[in-house]
Scaffold this active site. Structure first.
Site, mmCIF file in Angstrom:
data_model
loop_
_atom_site.group_PDB
_atom_site.id
_atom_site.type_symbol
_atom_site.label_atom_id
_atom_site.label_comp_id
_atom_site.label_asym_id
_atom_site.label_seq_id
_atom_site.Cartn_x
_atom_site.Cartn_y
_atom_site.Cartn_z
ATOM 1 N N GLU A 51 -1.555 -12.771 5.259
ATOM 2 C CA GLU A 51 -1.109 -13.886 6.395
ATOM 3 C C GLU A 51 -0.698 -13.098 7.387
ATOM 4 O O GLU A 51 -1.033 -13.618 8.803
ATOM 5 C CB GLU A 51 -0.028 -14.655 5.543
ATOM 6 N N GLU A 66 -0.971 -16.239 -4.274
ATOM 7 C CA GLU A 66 0.072 -16.655 -4.502
ATOM 8 C C GLU A 66 0.129 -17.974 -5.685
ATOM 9 O O GLU A 66 0.869 -18.056 -6.380
ATOM 10 C CB GLU A 66 0.521 -17.467 -3.299
HETATM 11 C C1 TC6 Z 1 3.523 -13.402 -1.280
HETATM 12 O O1 TC6 Z 1 3.042 -12.738 -0.653
HETATM 13 C C2 TC6 Z 1 3.989 -14.753 -0.735
HETATM 14 C C3 TC6 Z 1 3.968 -15.072 0.526
HETATM 15 C C4 TC6 Z 1 4.545 -16.348 1.120
HETATM 16 C C5 TC6 Z 1 5.588 -15.850 2.102
HETATM 17 C C6 TC6 Z 1 6.339 -17.103 2.937
HETATM 18 N N1 TC6 Z 1 6.906 -7.402 -4.200
HETATM 19 O O2 TC6 Z 1 1.349 -3.278 -9.713
HETATM 20 P P1 TC6 Z 1 1.968 -2.052 -9.608
HETATM 21 C C7 TC6 Z 1 5.734 -3.287 -7.231
HETATM 22 S S1 TC6 Z 1 3.432 -13.606 -3.021
HETATM 23 C C8 TC6 Z 1 7.642 -6.444 -4.773
HETATM 24 O O3 TC6 Z 1 2.279 -1.102 -10.874
HETATM 25 P P2 TC6 Z 1 -0.779 -0.811 -8.819
HETATM 26 C C9 TC6 Z 1 5.721 -3.414 -8.950
HETATM 27 O O4 TC6 Z 1 6.659 -4.207 -9.203
HETATM 28 C C10 TC6 Z 1 3.058 -11.847 -3.309
HETATM 29 N N2 TC6 Z 1 7.241 -5.463 -5.591
HETATM 30 O O5 TC6 Z 1 0.853 -0.911 -8.765
HETATM 31 C C11 TC6 Z 1 5.813 -2.090 -9.235
HETATM 32 O O6 TC6 Z 1 7.253 -1.674 -9.268
HETATM 33 P P3 TC6 Z 1 7.754 -0.689 -10.456
HETATM 34 C C12 TC6 Z 1 1.629 -11.802 -3.046
HETATM 35 C C13 TC6 Z 1 6.029 -5.255 -5.878
HETATM 36 O O7 TC6 Z 1 -1.125 -0.037 -7.807
HETATM 37 C C14 TC6 Z 1 5.302 -1.161 -7.861
HETATM 38 O O8 TC6 Z 1 5.312 -2.146 -6.823
HETATM 39 N N3 TC6 Z 1 1.238 -10.436 -3.602
HETATM 40 C C15 TC6 Z 1 5.107 -6.330 -5.257
HETATM 41 O O9 TC6 Z 1 -1.167 -1.196 -10.151
HETATM 42 C C16 TC6 Z 1 3.908 -0.698 -8.182
HETATM 43 O O10 TC6 Z 1 3.066 -1.881 -8.615
HETATM 44 C C17 TC6 Z 1 1.040 -10.285 -4.736
HETATM 45 O O11 TC6 Z 1 1.048 -11.111 -5.792
HETATM 46 C C18 TC6 Z 1 5.591 -7.311 -4.425
HETATM 47 N N4 TC6 Z 1 4.732 -8.017 -3.994
HETATM 48 O O12 TC6 Z 1 -1.081 -2.394 -8.083
HETATM 49 C C19 TC6 Z 1 0.545 -8.688 -5.080
HETATM 50 N N5 TC6 Z 1 3.936 -5.925 -5.687
HETATM 51 O O13 TC6 Z 1 7.185 0.817 -10.062
HETATM 52 C C20 TC6 Z 1 1.276 -8.171 -6.118
HETATM 53 C C21 TC6 Z 1 4.083 -4.682 -6.404
HETATM 54 O O14 TC6 Z 1 9.215 -0.549 -10.049
HETATM 55 N N6 TC6 Z 1 1.183 -6.908 -6.513
HETATM 56 N N7 TC6 Z 1 5.223 -4.332 -6.329
HETATM 57 O O15 TC6 Z 1 7.438 -1.129 -11.522
HETATM 58 C C22 TC6 Z 1 -0.081 -6.619 -7.157
HETATM 59 O O16 TC6 Z 1 -0.834 -7.098 -7.381
HETATM 60 C C23 TC6 Z 1 -0.136 -4.868 -7.557
HETATM 61 O O17 TC6 Z 1 1.212 -4.485 -7.567
HETATM 62 C C24 TC6 Z 1 -0.896 -3.970 -6.426
HETATM 63 C C25 TC6 Z 1 -0.683 -2.608 -6.589
HETATM 64 C C26 TC6 Z 1 -2.467 -4.482 -6.578
HETATM 65 C C27 TC6 Z 1 -0.284 -4.449 -5.003
#
Ligand code: TC6
Length: 698
Positions: free
Chosen positions: A103, A123
């Site tokens: 976004e 999301e």
């Molecule tokens: C959104 O954006 C809404 C917006 C509206 C706004 C108004 N936040 O998965 P991994 C941490 S909704 C905080 O092992 P990978 C994760 O907990 C969000 N922390 O790595 C882990 O911490 P730990 C939309 C996060 O390389 C570490 O980072 N976004 C977040 O296998 C590593 O993560 C998503 O849904 C986060 N957003 O994969 C994306 N993301 O080390 C969610 C990760 O302490 N994330 N962490 O255990 C993913 O899909 C995957 O983490 C990745 C990386 C593809 C980014």
């Protein structure tokens, strides 16, 4: 510093840096807003590049802030500030541009991505909708159909597809930051102005497309609200100028943010990461893991081998003789061909894997180089013990010896070797190349670095490893045995298996227990009951009807008939009118009086049994925390993700209510329905499972 500002000639470079994934935390938002402000005030800067340090572009809003009071500046406001810049802003994306991250890029005026970048709006998988303009700007940029597809499917797309639908303007050849500079220079040279989505026309709303989509979503995601609210937001926004469109999007976003589904889905996301954080493994290094051995080339062994090969590991699979080894090799090759068909790997990669990384053999001698050997032979302790004493003779020193048993005592298997410290349980779920759960079973003498190697393997295979203690059935199957017994007791007392399956699927389970039996084969449950028969308590209720079906050769899908009839017309199974007679006969023989159950009652008993055993599993240390139970049930047993797992669900339902339910059932059967002491303690002290999770998370 979460964002830095620098300028080179007319080009401003704003670099975001918030490891590990550049999540848009309050600090990042403030840093970004500040840097954009500097760009606005820098008269010499004519164009800005937004780029990220580290492994990825902004991977989304900071999930750990969800459920807490929002801290300004809010992401929609920062994005509006970017979009309103009178000078062009380029988003240069690499890694994963997800959710709020994408976004931010939509708020920029031009977008370039590295060739390997992935973009998506996940999301809805977290129970919310893209609430920072995603449902308004994306349809304006790429049109209605691709936008609702991305928003409701949550799928990630690569740079090629993003370019094709118009989400990005360019793919960087070579280095992204250099390509972004060239892009910026070309905009300066062309004296190009900003090109905000806000200035683009809203999409034409195609009513038929939307109606078809809503029907598909309701069917595909029963019970879930986020997907449909996201469609509402796109459709309503299509009739409004951007500011009003954003306002209604925000309203729906806030409503979803406050929903129990959002809290359940975030719990699932965070728990799936928390399971890998084990205090006992802090500072412990795993052993080498390059060469894998698999013993047994049946469905499970071949699935494990294929899963490892697809993840880049080298695998040697052994079978008892050459023909069996050839058959197993054929099964593995078949799974890899399936991966080619589904577009997961190319044909040439498949050929290379089979030629260079895979060997099938008919002797354990082929396993002498293996770093980790997984046994996946027949589920009988004597058979497994024989395998391990043979392995002890051939495996190299330091090799990890793993059993894929789903119920058996890992200590009894380990004691057949001279090195019980190297023995571990690795419980895969079938089909092993698809299912993401891996129970890592630490037996009495398993060394910490062997447990760490089990977790490393899970990570390498793209699976979720959950630590489990050694007991009959570990975490998942032990709990399954219990809620299955509650279901069987209801059938003995008059419920139809079909009503139970319908009630629990309406609750959200992928399948009911009797449809699962048909899929797995009724022989599996029969053999487990036989094995446990010597330890049976005189008051245990035996599912005589299940034994009767087994004796009739009704083993489920594989014989065309089990609880259901499976034929060409109904491969998934249709109800069998003759089953009711069999049940009536069995109840008559046992002198049982039939009674009826409501669907709510069925679900309440099923869940109470699951949560009660879950509490015992936590109390005796088989699972480290309630969240480990949730992750197991979500990823191995079809528990509805949007309910967060049984222990999360129990907190929402109220532990006192569950205890009251159990006390009520115990008036009918005080042998089976005994409240777990931990459940009682939590109720008495006014705590819940979430408190235990917080207390024990590393
Ligand atoms: C959104 O954006 C809404 C917006 C509206 C706004 C108004 N936040 O998965 P991994 C941490 S909704 C905080 O092992 P990978 C994760 O907990 C969000 N922390 O790595 C882990 O911490 P730990 C939309 C996060 O390389 C570490 O980072 N976004 C977040 O296998 C590593 O993560 C998503 O849904 C986060 N957003 O994969 C994306 N993301 O080390 C969610 C990760 O302490 N994330 N962490 O255990 C993913 O899909 C995957 O983490 C990745 C990386 C593809 C980014």
């Amino acid at each position: 510093m979460t964002a830095t500002y620098a300028r080179d000639g007319a080009i401003a470079i704003i670099e975001i840096n918030n490891p590990p994934v550049n999540a848009a935390s309050a600090a990042l938002r403030a840093g970004l807003a500040d840097a954009i402000g500097r760009f606005a005030g820098d008269d010499l800067a004519r164009v800005a590049i937004l780029q990220c340090a580290g492994r990825t572009w902004i991977a989304g809003a900071d999930i750990s802030e969800f459920g807490k009071p929002p801290q300004p500046p809010l992401l929609p406001d920062v994005i509006a500030q970017i979009e309103a810049m009178p000078k062009p802003v380029i988003a240069a994306m690499h890694g994963t541009a997800l959710g709020g991250g994408l976004e931010v890029a939509l708020g920029a005026h031009y977008r370039i991505a590295a060739a390997g970048a992935e973009m998506g709006l996940p999301e809805v998988t977290l129970g919310i909708l893209p609430g920072a303009g995603g449902t308004q700007r994306l349809p304006r940029l790429v049109g209605l159909a691709p936008a609702v597809d991305l928003i409701t499917s949550a799928r990630r797309i690569g740079a090629e597809e993003a370019l094709k639908i118009g989400l990005i303007d360019r793919i960087a050849e070579g280095d992204l930051n250099e390509a972004a500079r060239e892009y910026a220079q070309s905009l300066v040279d062309a004296q190009a102005g900003p090109r905000p989505c806000a200035a683009m026309a809203p999409p034409q709303i195609d009513e038929d497309l939307v109606a078809g989509l809503r029907a598909r979503l309701a069917k595909r995601y029963p019970g879930q609200i986020a997907q449909l609210r996201a469609v509402d937001s796109v459709v309503e926004g299509g009739l409004l100028p951007l500011p009003e469109g954003l306002a209604q999007e925000r309203e729906k976003f806030t409503e979803l943010m406050d929903s129990p589904q959002r809290s359940a889905l975030i719990h699932a996301f965070l728990s799936e990461r928390a399971v890998a954080h084990l205090p006992e493994l802090e500072g412990v290094l795993p052993r080498d893991l390059t060469q894998l051995g698999v013993i047994g080339g049946g469905t499970m062994g071949a699935g494990i081998a294929a899963s490892a090969l697809l993840s880049g590991l080298a695998v040697t699979l052994t079978e008892r003789d050459r023909p069996a080894a050839d058959r197993a090799a054929g099964t593995v090759a078949g799974i890899l061909r399936g991966a080619v068909k589904r577009g997961k790997i190319t044909q040439s990669r498949c050929d290379a894997i089979l030629a260079e990384k895979f060997t099938s053999a008919d002797s354990y001698d082929a396993l002498t180089d293996a770093d980790l050997i997984i046994e996946a032979v027949f589920e009988k302790i004597e058979v497994k013990q024989q395998v391990f004493s043979a392995l002890d003779r051939v495996a190299k020193a330091g090799a990890v010896l793993a059993t894929n048993t789903s119920y058996l005592d890992v200590d009894r298997i380990a004691e057949m070797t001279s090195r019980p410290q190297d023995v571990i349980g690795l419980h895969f779920f079938s089909p092993a190349h698809v299912m993401r759960l891996l129970e890592v079973v630490a037996a009495g003498k398993t060394a910490p670095d062997v447990v760490a190697t089990g977790f490393l393997l899970a990570r390498r295979l793209g699976k979720i490893g959950v630590r489990a203690g050694n007991c009959d059935g570990f975490i998942g199957n032990r709990i399954l045995t219990h809620y299955r017994a509650a279901a069987d007791a209801m059938v003995l007392d008059g419920a139809s298996p079909y009503q139970i399956d319908r009630a629990v699927t309406a609750f959200g389970f992928a399948m009911g227990p009797y449809a699962v039996s048909d899929l797995a084969g009724l022989d599996i449950g029969y053999f487990t009951r036989q094995r446990r028969a010597p330890d049976r308590h005189s008051r245990d209720r035996i599912p005589v009807f299940a034994d009767r079906l087994y004796e009739l050769g009704r083993l489920g899908r594989k014989t065309g008939r089990g609880y259901y009839i499976h034929d060409e017309d109904s491969p998934g199974g249709r109800e069998d009118p003759e089953l009711a007679d069999l049940l009536t006969q069995v109840r008559g023989e046992l002198g049982l009086v039939e009674k009826s159950f409501t669907d709510d009652e069925i679900v309440a008993r099923y869940m109470a049994a699951m949560v009660n055993e879950g509490a015992r599993v936590v109390a005796d240390g088989t699972a480290l925390r309630p969240l480990d139970v949730d992750v197991v049930m979500l990823n191995g047993y079809g528990f509805p993700r949007w309910r967060g797992g049984p222990m999360h669900w129990a907190d929402q339902y109220g532990l006192a209510s569950i205890l009251k339910d159990i006390e009520g059932y115990s008036r009918e059967d005080d042998h089976f329905w005994q409240a777990a002491p931990l459940l009682r303690q939590l109720v008495e002290s006014g705590r819940d499972f979430a408190d235990l999770n917080r207390g024990k998370t590393a």
